[in-house]
Design a protein around this motif. Sequence first.
Motif, mmCIF file in Angstrom:
data_model
loop_
_atom_site.group_PDB
_atom_site.id
_atom_site.type_symbol
_atom_site.label_atom_id
_atom_site.label_comp_id
_atom_site.label_asym_id
_atom_site.label_seq_id
_atom_site.Cartn_x
_atom_site.Cartn_y
_atom_site.Cartn_z
ATOM 1 N N TYR A 161 0.839 -1.198 0.000
ATOM 2 C CA TYR A 161 0.000 0.000 0.000
ATOM 3 C C TYR A 161 0.865 1.236 0.000
ATOM 4 C CZ TYR A 161 0.864 0.813 5.043
ATOM 5 O OH TYR A 161 1.434 1.078 6.268
ATOM 6 N N ARG A 162 0.306 2.328 -0.479
ATOM 7 C CA ARG A 162 0.971 3.625 -0.464
ATOM 8 C C ARG A 162 0.316 4.480 0.604
ATOM 9 N NH1 ARG A 162 0.848 5.961 -6.435
ATOM 10 N NH2 ARG A 162 1.485 7.798 -5.224
ATOM 11 N N HIS A 163 1.110 5.014 1.500
ATOM 12 C CA HIS A 163 0.580 5.797 2.611
ATOM 13 C C HIS A 163 -0.295 6.954 2.135
ATOM 14 C CE1 HIS A 163 3.871 3.605 4.520
ATOM 15 N NE2 HIS A 163 3.355 3.917 5.709
ATOM 16 N N ASP A 164 0.127 7.595 1.026
ATOM 17 C CA ASP A 164 -0.588 8.782 0.569
ATOM 18 C C ASP A 164 -1.853 8.456 -0.208
ATOM 19 O OD1 ASP A 164 0.926 7.695 -1.519
ATOM 20 O OD2 ASP A 164 1.140 9.623 -2.532
ATOM 21 N N ARG A 165 -2.098 7.161 -0.466
ATOM 22 C CA ARG A 165 -3.294 6.758 -1.205
ATOM 23 C C ARG A 165 -4.112 5.732 -0.416
ATOM 24 N NH1 ARG A 165 -3.359 8.895 -6.140
ATOM 25 N NH2 ARG A 165 -5.088 7.535 -6.748
ATOM 26 N N THR A 166 -4.039 5.848 0.912
ATOM 27 C CA THR A 166 -4.710 4.892 1.794
ATOM 28 C C THR A 166 -5.568 5.620 2.820
ATOM 29 O OG1 THR A 166 -2.944 3.253 1.544
ATOM 30 C CG2 THR A 166 -4.336 3.040 3.486
ATOM 31 N N LEU A 167 -6.723 5.043 3.100
ATOM 32 C CA LEU A 167 -7.634 5.498 4.152
ATOM 33 C C LEU A 167 -7.689 4.442 5.237
ATOM 34 C CD1 LEU A 167 -10.059 7.237 5.324
ATOM 35 C CD2 LEU A 167 -11.543 5.799 3.888
ATOM 36 N N MET A 168 -7.599 4.860 6.508
ATOM 37 C CA MET A 168 -7.783 3.965 7.644
ATOM 38 C C MET A 168 -9.053 4.343 8.380
ATOM 39 S SD MET A 168 -6.736 1.436 9.470
ATOM 40 C CE MET A 168 -7.493 0.736 10.942
ATOM 41 N N VAL A 169 -9.955 3.376 8.569
ATOM 42 C CA VAL A 169 -11.209 3.601 9.289
ATOM 43 C C VAL A 169 -11.205 2.743 10.548
ATOM 44 C CG1 VAL A 169 -13.721 3.694 9.135
ATOM 45 C CG2 VAL A 169 -12.338 3.880 7.044
ATOM 46 N N ASP A 170 -11.418 3.368 11.700
ATOM 47 C CA ASP A 170 -11.325 2.644 12.975
ATOM 48 C C ASP A 170 -12.171 3.366 14.013
ATOM 49 O OD1 ASP A 170 -10.141 1.305 15.418
ATOM 50 O OD2 ASP A 170 -8.711 0.582 13.933
ATOM 51 N N ASP A 171 -12.586 2.648 15.056
ATOM 52 C CA ASP A 171 -13.308 3.289 16.157
ATOM 53 C C ASP A 171 -12.378 3.676 17.290
ATOM 54 O OD1 ASP A 171 -14.152 0.931 18.563
ATOM 55 O OD2 ASP A 171 -13.107 0.371 16.725
ATOM 56 N N SER A 172 -11.107 3.316 17.194
ATOM 57 C CA SER A 172 -10.141 3.606 18.255
ATOM 58 C C SER A 172 -9.326 4.839 17.913
ATOM 59 C CB SER A 172 -9.206 2.404 18.450
ATOM 60 O OG SER A 172 -8.079 2.763 19.222
#
Length: 231
Positions: A161-172
């Motif tokens: 993955y590329r950091h600049d083209r990634t989304l992280m979805v989390d409840d924490s």
Amino acid sequence: MVDWSTLDTVFLDMDGTLLDLHFDNHFWLEHLPKRYAEHHDLHPQQAKDTLIPMIMAERGSLNWYCTDYWSDRLSLDITRLKAEVGDRIGYRPHVPEFLQSLRKGGLKSVIVTNCHPDPLALKLQRTGLDRHVDDIVSSHDLDKPKEDREFWQALATRTRYRHDRTLMVDDSFPVLESARDAGIRQCLAVLAPDSRQPAREPHAEIPGIHHFDEILPALRCLAPAKGSTRV
């Protein structure tokens, strides 16, 4: 809130993001103390008073999430006890539609979870969640919890993955802060992870949603413009 046009990859937490956190909260706060009290011949409140500080002391570590660790420490089969209340495992609102839209939009979807492989297998059996994403990575396979910045470096050896083209979805919030500090450009918080509990206050710096229907329209607009996953 999310710039979908810049994304190739979406990392998704599982418990509290895709699945209702009610199951886990009920297990650790109600069912486990009940079974622990029965096993040790304690009053239920006495069991809670013993267990909760013990559990909270491991918060943020890999032990906090490790079924094997708690089975050994408490002399109880944690996986079997979780199965006893497995009927409480379920999706959060709009999750199937959201995952379907990610796939139609050509975005790579990867569940990135701190869940131990044993309860993970139970949850996949109950929900079929694995059929709706491209990959699932447990932090136990990488020997670092998501709260640890080094986790994200180890993750890159498992899934490209590329950091600049990634989304992280989390409840924490701590996990999202860790992802952001590791260089993941877009992060999104889930503010209502447990269907039986009130929503939390938003994070000061990370945007948040209550449910995925808040971001589905923009994602669906993106879908016709993409034919396949780009990474």
